[in-house]
Design an enzyme around this catalytic site. Structure first.
Site, PDB file in Angstrom:
ATOM      1  N   ASP A  84       0.874  -1.183   0.000  1.00  0.00           N
ATOM      2  CA  ASP A  84       0.000   0.000   0.000  1.00  0.00           C
ATOM      3  C   ASP A  84       0.905   1.224   0.000  1.00  0.00           C
ATOM      4  O   ASP A  84       2.121   1.116   0.224  1.00  0.00           O
ATOM      5  CB  ASP A  84      -0.900   0.005   1.252  1.00  0.00           C
ATOM      6  CG  ASP A  84      -1.843   1.211   1.280  1.00  0.00           C
ATOM      7  OD1 ASP A  84      -2.360   1.595   0.205  1.00  0.00           O
ATOM      8  OD2 ASP A  84      -2.062   1.796   2.366  1.00  0.00           O
ATOM      9  N   SER A  85       0.284   2.394  -0.207  1.00  0.00           N
ATOM     10  CA  SER A  85       1.058   3.629  -0.102  1.00  0.00           C
ATOM     11  C   SER A  85       1.419   3.904   1.360  1.00  0.00           C
ATOM     12  O   SER A  85       2.329   4.667   1.632  1.00  0.00           O
ATOM     13  CB  SER A  85       0.240   4.794  -0.649  1.00  0.00           C
ATOM     14  OG  SER A  85      -0.978   4.886   0.062  1.00  0.00           O
ATOM     15  N   CYS A  88      -4.321  -1.680  -1.985  1.00  0.00           N
ATOM     16  CA  CYS A  88      -4.492  -0.244  -2.221  1.00  0.00           C
ATOM     17  C   CYS A  88      -5.399  -0.104  -3.439  1.00  0.00           C
ATOM     18  O   CYS A  88      -5.103  -0.653  -4.508  1.00  0.00           O
ATOM     19  CB  CYS A  88      -3.124   0.380  -2.495  1.00  0.00           C
ATOM     20  SG  CYS A  88      -3.176   2.098  -3.013  1.00  0.00           S
ATOM     21  N   GLU A 141      -3.334   7.944   8.787  1.00  0.00           N
ATOM     22  CA  GLU A 141      -1.876   7.796   8.898  1.00  0.00           C
ATOM     23  C   GLU A 141      -1.383   8.297  10.256  1.00  0.00           C
ATOM     24  O   GLU A 141      -0.454   7.750  10.832  1.00  0.00           O
ATOM     25  CB  GLU A 141      -1.167   8.569   7.780  1.00  0.00           C
ATOM     26  CG  GLU A 141      -1.206   7.870   6.430  1.00  0.00           C
ATOM     27  CD  GLU A 141      -0.337   6.619   6.371  1.00  0.00           C
ATOM     28  OE1 GLU A 141       0.817   6.655   6.813  1.00  0.00           O
ATOM     29  OE2 GLU A 141      -0.838   5.587   5.855  1.00  0.00           O
ATOM     30  N   CYS A 153     -10.997   2.768  -0.310  1.00  0.00           N
ATOM     31  CA  CYS A 153      -9.600   3.102  -0.027  1.00  0.00           C
ATOM     32  C   CYS A 153      -9.288   2.280   1.208  1.00  0.00           C
ATOM     33  O   CYS A 153     -10.072   2.268   2.164  1.00  0.00           O
ATOM     34  CB  CYS A 153      -9.442   4.598   0.260  1.00  0.00           C
ATOM     35  SG  CYS A 153      -7.824   5.026   0.967  1.00  0.00           S
ATOM     36  N   HIS A 206      -7.453   2.636   3.615  1.00  0.00           N
ATOM     37  CA  HIS A 206      -7.350   3.360   4.887  1.00  0.00           C
ATOM     38  C   HIS A 206      -8.723   3.508   5.559  1.00  0.00           C
ATOM     39  O   HIS A 206      -8.815   3.661   6.772  1.00  0.00           O
ATOM     40  CB  HIS A 206      -6.786   4.773   4.660  1.00  0.00           C
ATOM     41  CG  HIS A 206      -5.309   4.838   4.429  1.00  0.00           C
ATOM     42  ND1 HIS A 206      -4.727   4.454   3.245  1.00  0.00           N
ATOM     43  CD2 HIS A 206      -4.292   5.240   5.248  1.00  0.00           C
ATOM     44  CE1 HIS A 206      -3.410   4.639   3.341  1.00  0.00           C
ATOM     45  NE2 HIS A 206      -3.124   5.103   4.537  1.00  0.00           N
TER      46      HIS A 206
HETATM   47  N1  DGL Z   1      -4.757   3.244   0.690  1.00  0.00           N
HETATM   48  C1  DGL Z   1      -4.800   3.788  -0.619  1.00  0.00           C
HETATM   49  C2  DGL Z   1      -6.021   3.276  -1.380  1.00  0.00           C
HETATM   50  O1  DGL Z   1      -6.581   2.269  -1.059  1.00  0.00           O
HETATM   51  C3  DGL Z   1      -4.711   5.261  -0.839  1.00  0.00           C
HETATM   52  C4  DGL Z   1      -4.027   6.209   0.041  1.00  0.00           C
HETATM   53  C5  DGL Z   1      -3.268   7.265  -0.755  1.00  0.00           C
HETATM   54  O2  DGL Z   1      -3.828   8.226  -1.289  1.00  0.00           O
HETATM   55  O3  DGL Z   1      -2.063   7.077  -0.838  1.00  0.00           O
HETATM   56  O4  DGL Z   1      -6.418   3.872  -2.344  1.00  0.00           O
END
Ligand code: DGL
Length: 278
Positions: free
Chosen positions: A17-18, A80, A158, A190, A192
């Site tokens: 993931d990011s 992600c 985060e 997303c 997150h």
């Molecule tokens: N967790 C990432 C997703 O599922 C995105 C977070 C980011 O913008 O880096 O899209």
């Protein structure tokens, strides 16, 4: 048991993931496949992916999948949505290992109960890509999709969900459109965002929350089994022998704290990766 151990493939599964969002996928993979080892990669040094052009995300994701397969990953999950939207097909064509995304599983999770109007919260990149909208149209024609980009959610997660008032305000801001349009389900598009689930549920009572993570773990299980890559349980407990290792292009301390808060694991093995080495 001895015999099974010899039949299983003990190599780890890679999950990227990011940042810390993919830990929501790790959580489900550990529940469903407790005997699989995991290598997790957080590209926190280049987070957020949401506002980045598709080609840039594609390049980053390809670098990370190569890194993880170089470390011995037998399959890689793009934990992600933004990475899945921009890079899944591209990366699949370029690497040998099976690569799994979260959007197909997310749409399957949505389809598991009747739905008329579906809300989608995701990054700008995922919304702009139209990946969910197209996949829903194909699988569930007639379902209307109301999409809302929520870039301000990612930094709040985060940071470890510490500013509860700020989270409430941000959630309230973004859910109004869903109340107005009477959505009956909300895709947390997303990785997150499932960490904001208590706030989302409080703001949208009666709306079914859809987290692609469980279906993603199910897809991983099917892929591993079909390719003969699944590990066999060893020892007395289901998870014995399974190892977790973490890599980040950002701060080791931050990822360690996030692992403690989101996975309840203390003292995880976290390594720093220099972006120039990818
Ligand atoms: N967790 C990432 C997703 O599922 C995105 C977070 C980011 O913008 O880096 O899209």
């Amino acid at each position: 048991m001895q015999c099974q151990a010899q039949r299983g493939d003990p190599r780890p599964v890679g999950i990227m993931d990011s940042g810390a969002g993919g830990l929501t996928v790790v959580r489900e993979v550990r529940k469903l496949l407790p005997h699989e080892s995991i290598l997790y990669f957080a590209d926190a040094g280049r987070l957020p992916y949401g506002p980045r052009p598709a080609e840039e995300v594609r390049t980053f994701v390809y670098q990370i999948v190569k890194f993880l397969s170089g470390k011995g990953a037998k399959a890689v999950v793009l934990g992600c949505n933004t990475a899945t939207a921009h890079a899944l097909e591209y990366v699949r064509e370029k690497v040998e290992v099976p690569v799994i995304g979260v959007i197909g599983p997310g749409v399957r999770a949505l389809a598991s109960s009747p739905v008329r109007t579906a809300g989608l919260i995701a990054t700008e990149g995922t919304v702009r890509s139209g990946a969910y909208q197209m996949a829903i149209k194909e699988r569930l024609p007639g379902v209307e999709v109301v999409a809302e980009a929520c870039p301000d959610f990612v930094p709040l997660v985060e940071a470890g969900l510490v500013d509860r008032e700020e989270i409430e305000r941000a959630v309230e801001n973004h859910v109004q459109i869903f109340r107005k349009r009477n959505v009956d389900a909300l895709i947390m598009g997303c990785t997150h965002f499932p960490l904001l689930r208590p706030w989302l549920e409080a703001a949208l009572p009666g709306v079914r929350m859809v987290d692609p993570a469980r279906e993603t773990a199910e897809e991983l299980k099917r892929v591993l089994e079909n390719a003969g890559l699944a590990n066999a349980p060893r020892g007395d407990t289901e998870s014995s022998g399974a190892e977790l290792e973490f890599y980040t292009t950002g701060s080791v301390g931050d990822l360690n704290r996030q692992i403690t808060v989101f996975l309840g694991l203390a003292g995880a093995r976290v390594h720093h990766v220099d972006i120039s080495m990818l």
